[in-house]
Enzyme design. Structure first.
Site, PDB file in Angstrom:
ATOM      1  CG  HIS A  29      -0.005  48.495   6.293  1.00 40.22           C
ATOM      2  ND1 HIS A  29      -0.292  49.817   6.047  1.00 40.22           N
ATOM      3  CD2 HIS A  29       1.222  48.266   5.734  1.00 40.22           C
ATOM      4  CE1 HIS A  29       0.706  50.380   5.390  1.00 40.22           C
ATOM      5  NE2 HIS A  29       1.639  49.451   5.181  1.00 40.22           N
ATOM      6  CD  GLU A  50      -4.846  54.873  14.228  1.00 45.68           C
ATOM      7  OE1 GLU A  50      -4.921  54.546  13.025  1.00 45.68           O
ATOM      8  OE2 GLU A  50      -4.788  56.069  14.608  1.00 45.68           O
ATOM      9  CD  GLN A 113       0.770  54.368   6.617  1.00 39.35           C
ATOM     10  OE1 GLN A 113       0.473  53.185   6.513  1.00 39.35           O
ATOM     11  NE2 GLN A 113      -0.127  55.324   6.809  1.00 39.35           N
ATOM     12  N   GLY A 419      -0.890  57.791  34.964  1.00 38.83           N
ATOM     13  CA  GLY A 419      -1.603  59.041  35.187  1.00 38.83           C
ATOM     14  C   GLY A 419      -2.164  59.593  33.891  1.00 38.83           C
TER      15      GLY A 419
END
Length: 580
Positions: A29, A50, A113, A419
């Site tokens: 994409h 990712e 997707q 955190g």
């Protein structure tokens, strides 16, 4: 004129704004953007997950003070990046996330997707949009850059459906922005500058608290000048550390030192506080235990007006860019005569030294297993002024934060309000890319290193060497210690066991070292640095030593007294023994 696709429009705007790096993991994409960036000479850093791409962009922005770009594909590409985006959002880090999207023409046909990406990211981005028209892609890219970098910085999100991205348009059809960012950030009024200086000048025990607003506005050098002119000490959070060198009487890498009992007993509490680009929250002690004395007069400068007055009343509130405020403060401060603050500065210095001396015994003895502060101290001793330290993990990061002495800004990267563990490897890669002449040290726990472990391969492949030092206690250490305190010695789902991370890293091409004795730490670091390669030093530490930060988070911050354990009771070593 020639027709161009949407990827070229995006790449040209990025190039115009001085951006030359993108962090990504390939997906179909986003191919037009990758193709254009490659053709225009961008440095494309592709990773194994990712999440790491988003963390790298976050780390790049933290260490350079500049906007970073993360490029991810549709569907799982963006869901994988969510943690990295949220981490940047919580810490107000400028980042542009460019994402692919399923085709517009296939809307509501269950294509590959396709899910509501925009709706998902809106709660933890500063701004989020989808581009529906090819001729507006460049316009929206510039809009995204402006949103990320002006006002309070933060991550922004821009997605382009794949059919819009691949579509070509005549260049004259495209809306080409000439300038993405305003050139004149807001400055404080003259009377506000005078009021702040008067507050500092009249005080006997003034302090400055500096945060990310100083660093991302480009005001670090001006902050150092202000401290030197006024002789007011500066306390900095992780994003600002090193703006005022911490090997001087004026620079401190911990907000809490000036509120320590030692300082208060010797000199009394701070009576004037100037907060520059730092938010009041957990890292300033929260509502119940704020490091700012309740009787202190407080001035606060922040680009976001809604931050002024969080948690307490502010006597002088100024909505302004920190660099612009510092520029005017320095200029006016030079016109004034400032009182001597020798006693105040020396008292603060003694408190800092006492904090560093708390574990002197661990440094003097060669006990096995290795005391975690001994390991942090050994790493700190190898740090030069230009070196970068990345502190990841729970207790590992806290030990390193206490041991490190930072001398330049943008050289200390660590956690913030999310955190978030696992940032270490991507942050280290980004730091090395940004500072190729500097040495980069990553300190991490054995739990946190596993979250993005495959990025050892990315670092080797892209030629981004750093030294990773793993504090290996065979557990999620902070969590394990917390459970032992809460559950009278029991632990649940916090054990990891002995893992040879150095061997696994070697499989990705890293230099491996296993360290079991304190005397081996220094030589292992020297060997790792001498290789000029990515290195993994797996250090077996004492798993029963509890870091002060863990006790503080458990409401047990005071050093316990040494007592002999009684039958049937579990004890844990800290300064002495604490009964559970």
């Amino acid at each position: 004129m020639a027709k161009i696709h949407g990827g070229e429009m995006i790449a040209r705007v990025l190039q115009q704004e001085g951006i030359r790096e993108v962090f990504t993991l390939h997906g179909g994409h986003i191919d037009p953007i990758l193709e254009a960036c490659d053709r225009l000479g961008f440095r494309i850093i592709d990773v194994r997950h990712e999440q790491a791409a988003a963390h790298m962009a976050d780390g790049w922005a933290r260490t350079t003070g500049r906007l970073a770009v993360c490029l991810v594909t549709a569907g799982p590409g963006i869901t994988d990046a969510v943690t990295g985006i949220a981490n940047a959002y919580m810490d107000c880090v400028p980042m542009l996330v460019l994402a692919g999207r399923s085709p517009l023409r296939d809307e509501d046909t269950l294509p590959l997707q396709a899910f509501p990406q925009l709706e998902m990211v809106r709660p933890f981005t500063k701004w989020a949009r989808c581009v529906y028209h090819r001729e507006r892609i460049a316009e929206y890219t510039a809009m995204a850059i402006r949103q990320a970098t002006t006002g309070r910085p933060g991550p922004v999100y821009l997605e382009v459906p794949v059919d819009v991205l691949f579509a070509r348009a005549e260049e004259e059809e495209v809306i080409w922005p000439q300038q993405a960012r305003p050139q004149n950030p807001p400055a404080p009024r003259t009377e506000a500058v005078e009021a702040i200086l008067q507050l500092l000048q009249e005080a006997e025990r003034p302090v400055i608290m500096a945060g990310g607003g100083v660093w991302f506005s480009g005001g670090a050098e001006l902050l150092r000048e202000l401290a030197e002119v006024t002789q007011v000490p500066v306390f900095m959070n992780a994003k600002a550390r090193g703006a005022v060198p911490e090997d001087t009487l004026l620079g401190y890498g911990n907000f809490a030192i000036f509120s320590s009992s030692q300082v208060q007993e010797e000199m009394g509490p701070a009576d004037a506080v100037l907060i520059l680009g730092a938010r009041l929250g957990l890292f300033t002690g929260g509502r119940q235990a704020s490091v700012i004395p309740p009787q202190a007069r407080v001035a606060q400068v922040d680009i976001a007006g809604e931050e002024i007055g969080r948690l307490r009343d502010i006597q002088i509130g100024v909505v302004a860019d920190c660099r612009e405020a510092l520029r005017l403060l320095v200029a006016e401060a030079r016109k004034r005569r400032w009182p001597s603050r020798t006693r105040w500065l020396e008292a603060l210095h003694r408190a800092r030294q006492a904090r560093r001396e708390a574990f002197r015994e661990a440094l003097e003895k060669d006990a096995i297993p290795i005391h975690p502060f001994r390991l942090a101290y050994e790493v700190a001793q190898h740090l030069g002024p230009d070196d970068v330290i990345v502190a990841d993990g729970g207790e590992a990061a806290a030990w390193m934060a206490d041991a490190a002495v930072m001398r330049r800004p943008g050289r200390f990267l660590s956690h913030g309000y999310l955190g978030c563990l696992g940032v270490g490897l991507p942050f280290a890669m980004a730091a090395k890319l940004a500072h190729p002449q500097s040495r980069v040290f990553l300190v991490t726990g054995d739990g946190s290193v596993g979250l993005n472990f495959a990025e050892f391969e990315s670092a080797v492949r892209h030629g981004l060497p750093f030294v990773c030092v793993i504090f290996n206690d065979g557990a999620w250490g902070m969590s394990r210690h917390g459970q032992q305190i809460m559950f009278r010695g029991r632990t649940i789902a916090t054990e990891l066991g002995l893992v040879h991370y150095e061997r696994a890293a070697a499989g990705f091409g890293a230099h491996p070292e296993l360290v079991q004795r304190p005397q081996e730490i220094g030589p292992a670091l020297e060997r790792a640095l001498a290789t000029g390669q990515v290195a993994c030093i797996n250090v077996l530490i004492d798993r029963e030593v509890i870091a002060p930060v863990t006790l503080a988070m458990m409401g047990m911050a005071a050093p316990p007294k040494a007592e002999a354990p009684q039958e049937g009771k579990t004890t844990l070593p800290y300064y002495g023994q604490r009964e559970l």
